[in-house]
Motif scaffolding. Structure first.
Motif, short mmCIF file in Angstrom:
data_model
loop_
_atom_site.label_atom_id
_atom_site.label_comp_id
_atom_site.label_asym_id
_atom_site.label_seq_id
_atom_site.Cartn_x
_atom_site.Cartn_y
_atom_site.Cartn_z
N THR A 143 -7.51 -25.72 7.34
CA THR A 143 -8.08 -24.63 6.57
C THR A 143 -7.32 -24.48 5.26
O THR A 143 -6.11 -24.70 5.20
N GLN A 144 -8.05 -24.11 4.23
CA GLN A 144 -7.41 -23.86 2.93
C GLN A 144 -6.52 -22.63 2.99
O GLN A 144 -5.49 -22.55 2.33
N GLN A 145 -6.94 -21.64 3.79
CA GLN A 145 -6.15 -20.43 3.99
C GLN A 145 -6.24 -20.01 5.45
O GLN A 145 -7.29 -20.17 6.08
N ASP A 146 -5.12 -19.48 5.99
CA ASP A 146 -5.14 -18.96 7.36
C ASP A 146 -5.83 -17.61 7.39
O ASP A 146 -6.34 -17.13 6.37
N ARG A 147 -5.86 -16.98 8.56
CA ARG A 147 -6.61 -15.72 8.66
C ARG A 147 -5.94 -14.59 7.88
O ARG A 147 -6.55 -13.54 7.65
N TRP A 148 -4.69 -14.81 7.47
CA TRP A 148 -4.01 -13.81 6.63
C TRP A 148 -4.15 -14.16 5.15
O TRP A 148 -3.45 -13.58 4.32
N GLU A 149 -5.02 -15.12 4.83
CA GLU A 149 -5.42 -15.44 3.46
C GLU A 149 -4.28 -16.01 2.63
O GLU A 149 -4.19 -15.78 1.43
N GLU A 150 -3.43 -16.78 3.28
CA GLU A 150 -2.24 -17.22 2.56
C GLU A 150 -2.09 -18.74 2.50
O GLU A 150 -2.22 -19.32 1.43
N ASP A 151 -1.82 -19.39 3.62
CA ASP A 151 -1.36 -20.78 3.56
C ASP A 151 -2.37 -21.76 4.17
O ASP A 151 -3.12 -21.43 5.08
N PRO A 152 -2.34 -23.02 3.68
CA PRO A 152 -3.23 -24.05 4.21
C PRO A 152 -2.59 -24.82 5.36
O PRO A 152 -1.38 -24.86 5.50
N GLY A 153 -3.46 -25.45 6.16
CA GLY A 153 -2.96 -26.31 7.22
C GLY A 153 -3.64 -26.03 8.54
O GLY A 153 -4.78 -25.55 8.60
N TYR A 154 -2.95 -26.38 9.62
CA TYR A 154 -3.43 -26.12 10.98
C TYR A 154 -2.79 -24.81 11.46
O TYR A 154 -1.58 -24.63 11.35
N THR A 155 -3.60 -23.91 11.98
CA THR A 155 -3.09 -22.63 12.44
C THR A 155 -3.77 -22.24 13.74
O THR A 155 -4.96 -22.53 13.93
N PRO A 156 -3.05 -21.63 14.70
CA PRO A 156 -3.61 -21.40 16.03
C PRO A 156 -4.90 -20.60 16.04
O PRO A 156 -5.86 -20.97 16.74
N PHE A 157 -4.95 -19.50 15.29
CA PHE A 157 -6.15 -18.67 15.32
C PHE A 157 -7.35 -19.43 14.79
O PHE A 157 -8.42 -19.46 15.40
N THR A 158 -7.20 -20.04 13.63
CA THR A 158 -8.32 -20.75 13.02
C THR A 158 -8.78 -21.90 13.90
O THR A 158 -9.98 -22.08 14.13
N LEU A 159 -7.85 -22.67 14.40
CA LEU A 159 -8.19 -23.81 15.24
C LEU A 159 -8.91 -23.36 16.52
O LEU A 159 -9.92 -23.96 16.93
N ALA A 160 -8.42 -22.30 17.13
CA ALA A 160 -9.07 -21.79 18.34
C ALA A 160 -10.49 -21.32 18.04
O ALA A 160 -11.42 -21.59 18.82
N ALA A 161 -10.67 -20.62 16.93
CA ALA A 161 -12.00 -20.15 16.56
C ALA A 161 -12.94 -21.32 16.28
O ALA A 161 -14.12 -21.30 16.67
N GLU A 162 -12.45 -22.35 15.61
CA GLU A 162 -13.29 -23.51 15.29
C GLU A 162 -13.74 -24.23 16.55
O GLU A 162 -14.93 -24.60 16.68
N ILE A 163 -12.84 -24.48 17.48
CA ILE A 163 -13.18 -25.18 18.70
C ILE A 163 -14.22 -24.39 19.50
O ILE A 163 -15.23 -24.93 19.96
N ALA A 164 -13.95 -23.09 19.66
CA ALA A 164 -14.90 -22.24 20.40
C ALA A 164 -16.25 -22.20 19.71
O ALA A 164 -17.31 -22.23 20.36
#
Length: 797
Positions: free
Chosen positions: A429-450
């Motif tokens: 992701t370009q930004q995590d759920r806190w609108e800050e940093d790019p990369g792999y993040t648990p919340f975003t990854l979990a939401a994408e898979i689901a």
């Protein structure tokens, strides 16, 4: 009703010395919020410190005033400002019905102001029924309003207009106007430039409107009017009308003022009561309040857009450069809020939310980082969870029968486009759920898979089984890689906290020459010299999303070890119970001295994270602790039941109105926090996490599905692959893959196939390779008819 303004020749009464001081917004914490439950009224209001703060018109994303309050003088020596020199209490007329009685008692005992505040269900007008209790023969009362029309404090124009026997206070800017009228005509009225010569400045200097001005043009202006207390015996009504022109604003204000206030108030209350009628009798008052708060954050024309909050964080330090505040739509916050409505049984509201999302989805399938309610992007960052979550909202709405199967299928175009965007651009992701940093993040990854699994079910329902298969395969690959991307072992933290490993806050794409244990995250909102931190030394409650979304069991040692570090580093105790920071060394909050966030600061506790932790404890069958955390969350609400974004977690600083466990200056309310509370109530009632997707639980926790593949793509160039796994190559264009598994002694070609989801795939048979063997490959691009002209390699580990 016709209003004749006439040509007023008043050049000698035009306020000089504009444009006034720099405009500012009202403070972020609100006591209450409200709006009429009617599409005929496009007015939303907020109250803070006992006075009207921002009033929004013509849309929920557009504040039209900064504030409106009263000033009391004796025309000689005495001066008292309602906002700063009274003790205020607010009472809901009944829980969940946002009509309020505000009582402000002067600390010196010389007066009391009692106000009932509603908006007219039939008009774009705000009404205040006011009773002034004090010595009306010796005190004077002044209404004072600061217009910020069109969401801007600068460039406003104000006039005092005579209409019959009364003065009307009006302002306009860019085809938006307001008019303030009083049931008892103003004795005197003035306008002027804020901080220079407006009514407030005159009252501070002279204790009366010594030099009234009839116009103030093109600046940060305010309007003031003296109430005729003796004629009305301290009882009067103020009507604040809005319209596209001054004439229409006056007509609206006079029309609402001319109606019986009790009848208007009754209609206002009944609209909300009717909406609440479907709730069960055991619905707690706090739940009714949270429902009303979320509903008050919904747009009307168009319907369905839920904004994040009716506030501007640290508004008293923000001006025209911060037009959006929190009063725009963040898709994440909106989906969370809509889920709260479903959890509380207000299923009928969700269809308009999904229709709003359909209208505002971008052509490539994602949603803007945030947007105005007409769908125009404001910030343009890409947050992959904001593309995944609308898919999960369709899934949740279908599961909870908020929409029918046929209605769910009508949203298949939305779901397919969003899933395609995930397939093409995820899992990073370009930004995590806190609108800050790019990369792999648990919340975003979990939401994408689901989301991919939920989308696959809808694809099957639409008889697109091939697409469904590809979605599930991709979800499985990403699921299998969670630990590769985010789980750390053998670090300084594992030794310090006596754990086997833990999930990091975020793993950046970083430098491909470094191992993932050497990657650096550039943390936002902190001083530059402190911004670069090793990824292995950042942790967040976001890891709990792996349980919330059904990808890990709550007993999983990887989770419990992570929680051990979370609680060591970012759990904060307050007088009301524990809360958590977003991550260690977060900088989004007031500075240590209590001064407002100014690009850097210190992150504080978030009540919604207390709710998220309670959900985890519920999943872990720690029902007693979950109940305690629910009660803690309730105590974080202000006296009127509104949840703040953040609570102060250091020693009290009274001069900044900061008290441990109470709201900071960021924003109150936050609709997402109210939604988390409603979901928690439902989860406790059901004995399970309400919004946990059923697809992930079945596929990964029950059936233990794994993947025989790993995926290589240009935004995720694998360097290694586990033995026994085939290598899937994913590209955005059709190609032929030229590859070798023996150092180019021999080679083979394989053509990619169109997945139907924006990517082309080819599976290389690497499952039989042994440790340290290498597959090398390059690309011939079909459409360009050209070679990539570089080789790539993946080693079996």
């Amino acid at each position: 009703m016709a209003v004749k303004l006439g040509n007023q020749q008043m050049t000698d009464t035009i306020a000089p010395d504009g444009p006034g001081t720099d405009a500012r917004w009202a403070p972020g914490p609100k006591d209450i919020v409200g709006t009429a439950f009617s599409d005929d009224s496009s007015v939303w209001f907020t109250v803070g410190k006992g006075i009207l703060n921002e009033v929004y018109y013509p849309a929920i994303d557009t504040p039209s005033i900064k504030d409106m309050g009263f000033i009391v003088t004796d025309n000689k020596d005495y001066l008292s400002e309602e906002q700063s020199q009274t003790d205020s209490t607010t009472v809901w007329c009944s829980p969940g019905v946002p009509a309020f009685k505000v009582t402000n008692i002067a600390r010196d005992g010389r007066y009391t102001l009692v106000k009932k505040i509603i908006s007219d269900p039939d008009n774009n007008c705000l009404l205040q029924q006011v009773e002034f209790k004090g010595k009306v023969s010796k005190l004077s009362l002044y209404a004072h309003i600061t217009p910020h029309l069109g969401g801007m404090g600068s460039g406003n124009n104000a006039r005092i207009i005579r209409h019959g026997q009364q003065s009307i206070l009006v302002a306009e800017r860019d085809n938006c106007a307001l008019a303030l009228v009083c049931s008892t005509p103003f004795l005197k009225a003035t306008t002027g430039f804020v901080g220079v010569n407006d009514g407030w400045e005159q009252l501070k200097r002279y204790r009366c409107l010594d030099k009234p001005y009839m116009q103030a043009m093109n600046g940060n202006i305010s309007l003031s009017g003296e109430i005729d207390l003796r004629t009305c015996d301290g009882k009067f009504i103020l009507a604040l009308g809005f319209g596209p022109s001054i004439e229409e604003a006056i007509i609206t204000a006079l029309d609402s003022l001319g109606r019986n206030f009790k009848e208007t108030e009754s209609k206002y209350k009944n609209g909300w009561k009717k909406w609440l009628d479907s709730l069960t009798k055991d619905t707690p008052d706090m739940a009714k309040i949270s429902l009303a708060v979320i509903k008050c954050h919904e747009s009307k024309n168009p319907a369905g857009g839920l904004i994040a909050g009716l506030a501007t964080p640290w508004g008293f330090s923000q001006g025209d450069n911060d037009r959006n505040g929190y009063h725009v739509v963040w898709t994440r916050d909106m989906v969370e809020a809509a889920g709260g409505l479903i959890a509380a049984g207000k299923k009928e509201s969700v269809l308009s939310c999904l229709e709003f999302l359909s209208r505002t989805q971008q052509p490539d399938g994602h949603w803007p980082q945030n947007m105005w309610t007409d769908g125009t992007p404001y910030w343009n960052g890409i947050q992959m969870d904001e593309t995944a979550l609308p898919i999960l909202l369709v899934n949740l709405a279908k599961r909870e029968q908020a929409i029918s199967d046929d209605q769910a299928l009508s949203f298949w175009p939305l779901v397919k486009k969003a899933a395609t965007f995930l397939m093409m651009n995820g899992p990073v992701t370009q930004q995590d759920r806190w609108e800050e940093d790019p990369g792999y993040t648990p919340f975003t990854l979990a939401a994408e898979i689901a989301a991919l699994l939920a989308a696959a079910d809808l694809a099957d329902l639409n008889q697109e089984n091939n697409i469904a298969c590809i979605m599930r395969e991709t979800a499985d690959i990403w699921y299998d890689c969670i630990d590769d991307w985010l789980y750390s072992q053998g670090t300084d933290w594992t030794q310090k906290y006596s754990v086997a490993g833990y999930y990091e806050r975020i793993m950046p794409l970083g430098n491909s020459k470094l191992s993932r244990y050497q990657q650096i995250v550039h943390v936002k909102n902190v001083e530059p010299e402190n911004a670069s931190m090793p990824a292995i030394n950042l942790i967040s409650p976001d890891a709990l999303a792996l349980v919330r979304f059904g990808l890990r069991t709550p007993e999983d040692k990887r989770i419990t070890d992570t929680i051990k570090i979370i609680d060591e580093l970012i759990k904060i105790e307050t007088p009301f119970g524990p809360t958590w920071h977003r991550y260690n060394d977060d900088g989004y909050g007031e500075n240590e001295d209590g001064s407002p966030f100014n690009g850097t600061g210190v992150g504080r506790g978030w009540p919604l994270l207390t709710g998220e932790r309670a959900h985890y404890e519920l999943a872990a069958n720690n029902h007693r602790y979950a109940a305690e955390l629910k009660e803690t969350m309730e105590r974080f609400a202000n006296s009127n039941g509104l949840y703040p974004e953040q609570v102060w977690d250091s020693e009290d600083i009274p001069e900044h109105d900061l008290y441990k466990g109470k709201a900071t200056g960021s924003a109150t309310p936050l609709a997402w926090a109210h939604a988390e509370y409603l979901k928690l109530l439902r989860s406790q009632k059901d004995g399970r996490i309400f919004d946990m997707p059923e697809q992930t639980v079945k596929r990964y926790l029950r059936d233990n599905t794994t993947s025989d593949k790993r995926a290589w793509r240009f935004n995720n160039k694998l360097r290694q692959i586990p033995a026994g796994k085939n290598l899937r190559i994913e590209t955005l264009s059709a190609c032929t893959i030229h590859y070798s598994i023996d150092g180019w002694k021999t080679s083979k070609d394989i053509n990619s196939s169109d997945s139907g989801l924006g990517i082309y795939i080819a599976d290389l048979p690497t499952g039989g390779l042994n440790k340290d063997e290498v597959v090398e490959f390059t690309f011939y691009w079909t459409q360009a008819k050209d070679w990539e002209n570089r080789n790539f390699s993946v080693t079996v580990r």
